[in-house]
Design a protein around this motif. Sequence first.
Motif, short mmCIF file in Angstrom:
data_model
loop_
_atom_site.label_atom_id
_atom_site.label_comp_id
_atom_site.label_asym_id
_atom_site.label_seq_id
_atom_site.Cartn_x
_atom_site.Cartn_y
_atom_site.Cartn_z
N GLY A 47 87.72 99.51 12.36
CA GLY A 47 88.62 99.29 11.23
C GLY A 47 88.38 97.94 10.59
O GLY A 47 87.25 97.62 10.21
N GLY A 48 89.44 97.11 10.50
CA GLY A 48 89.30 95.82 9.86
C GLY A 48 88.50 94.82 10.66
O GLY A 48 87.85 93.93 10.09
N ALA A 49 88.55 94.91 11.98
CA ALA A 49 87.72 94.06 12.82
C ALA A 49 86.34 94.70 12.95
O ALA A 49 86.18 95.90 12.76
CB ALA A 49 88.37 93.87 14.19
N GLY A 50 85.34 93.90 13.29
CA GLY A 50 83.98 94.41 13.37
C GLY A 50 83.73 95.25 14.60
O GLY A 50 84.57 95.33 15.51
N PRO A 51 82.56 95.89 14.68
CA PRO A 51 82.24 96.77 15.80
C PRO A 51 82.26 96.07 17.16
O PRO A 51 82.76 96.64 18.13
CB PRO A 51 80.82 97.28 15.47
N ARG A 52 81.72 94.86 17.23
CA ARG A 52 81.67 94.19 18.53
C ARG A 52 83.06 93.90 19.07
O ARG A 52 83.36 94.13 20.23
CB ARG A 52 80.86 92.89 18.43
N THR A 53 83.93 93.38 18.19
CA THR A 53 85.31 93.09 18.60
C THR A 53 86.04 94.35 19.03
O THR A 53 86.77 94.36 20.02
CB THR A 53 86.07 92.41 17.44
N THR A 54 85.84 95.42 18.29
CA THR A 54 86.59 96.65 18.52
C THR A 54 86.09 97.43 19.72
O THR A 54 86.87 97.97 20.50
CB THR A 54 86.53 97.54 17.27
N TRP A 55 84.76 97.50 19.89
CA TRP A 55 84.18 98.43 20.86
C TRP A 55 83.42 97.78 22.01
O TRP A 55 82.90 98.49 22.87
CB TRP A 55 83.22 99.39 20.15
N MET A 65 95.75 85.94 0.89
CA MET A 65 96.39 84.71 1.35
C MET A 65 97.58 84.31 0.48
O MET A 65 98.34 83.41 0.86
CB MET A 65 95.37 83.57 1.40
N ASP A 66 97.77 84.97 -0.65
CA ASP A 66 98.92 84.69 -1.50
C ASP A 66 100.12 85.57 -1.16
O ASP A 66 101.17 85.47 -1.80
CB ASP A 66 98.57 84.90 -2.98
N LEU A 94 102.88 88.11 6.00
CA LEU A 94 101.46 88.15 6.31
C LEU A 94 101.23 87.91 7.80
O LEU A 94 100.47 88.64 8.45
CB LEU A 94 100.71 87.11 5.49
N ARG A 95 101.92 86.92 8.36
CA ARG A 95 101.79 86.65 9.79
C ARG A 95 102.28 87.83 10.62
O ARG A 95 101.68 88.19 11.64
CB ARG A 95 102.56 85.39 10.17
N ALA A 96 103.38 88.44 10.19
CA ALA A 96 103.91 89.59 10.93
C ALA A 96 102.90 90.73 10.94
O ALA A 96 102.68 91.37 11.97
CB ALA A 96 105.23 90.05 10.29
N PHE A 97 102.27 90.97 9.80
CA PHE A 97 101.26 92.04 9.72
C PHE A 97 100.05 91.71 10.59
O PHE A 97 99.55 92.56 11.33
CB PHE A 97 100.84 92.26 8.28
N LEU A 98 99.58 90.47 10.50
CA LEU A 98 98.41 90.08 11.29
C LEU A 98 98.66 90.25 12.78
O LEU A 98 97.78 90.69 13.53
CB LEU A 98 98.03 88.64 10.96
N ALA A 111 89.29 84.19 7.09
CA ALA A 111 88.12 84.92 6.59
C ALA A 111 88.37 86.43 6.61
O ALA A 111 87.97 87.14 5.68
CB ALA A 111 86.90 84.58 7.43
N SER A 112 89.05 86.92 7.64
CA SER A 112 89.36 88.35 7.72
C SER A 112 90.32 88.76 6.62
O SER A 112 90.17 89.84 6.01
CB SER A 112 89.96 88.67 9.10
#
Length: 245
Positions: A20-28, A133-134, A140-144, A162-163
């Motif tokens: 999903g939003g994170a990359g393959p290495r982080t996720t899998w 970021m706006d 935003l913090r709650a969603f993150l 960056a994400s």
Amino acid sequence: MGDIAVVREGSGPEVLLVHGGAGPRTTWGVLAPLAERWTLARVHRRGYSPSPPPRVRQDFDEDARDLAPLLVGRPHVVAHSYGALGTLIAAAAVPGGARSLTLIEPPLHYLVPDDPEVARLERIGDAALTHGMDADPAELRAFLRLVGASVGDGPLSEGVVASVRRAHGNRPPSQARPRLDAIRAAGVPVLVASGGHAAAFERICDALAAALGGERGVYPGAGHFVAAAPGFTERLDAFWSRNPS
């Protein structure tokens, strides 16, 4: 724009891993031991190197067009979060293309109408994608936090910022309407998994499993990144083994 990159390792029947939003290495990354018995094919969605950038923005319909040709060999498919949207659309367009589907906390808010927790998840998620970021800092913090980002009380880390910026402008998941009826009619074995960390995701996953006639599993301990939760790797291995054809 070129094809997306798929990195394969291991041997045995193929398992297509869609992040999903994170990359393959982080996720899998935690699934690496499964390469002893399965060929793990890690998809890099557009915008995630070495795949090319999206044509306009991250879009689940574009993901589906990229994924559909990868279903020709009838792999097992595991999809996480935003990546599950394109996966479901592709699976409906290629009936029987997926040997099995494992869906991890997809943001299919419309499946649970009039639920305040789900409505809040939809609102703050859409705001994060629309405003980046706006967006309202507290929301935003709650969603993150809900989607597994490492967020404390101080300034957001460079990686998290960056994400957020990479996701800014992406097509909101609230617009996704995959044809779940087509997937169920095709008789695809389904496992819907969640992490037991957020009521909204639990209710969405309950509704999705019911709509697809699928199995349902809850794996606490890793938040939104359910693949890293205790017992999940073993459940995947057993699920794939029970659905060999």
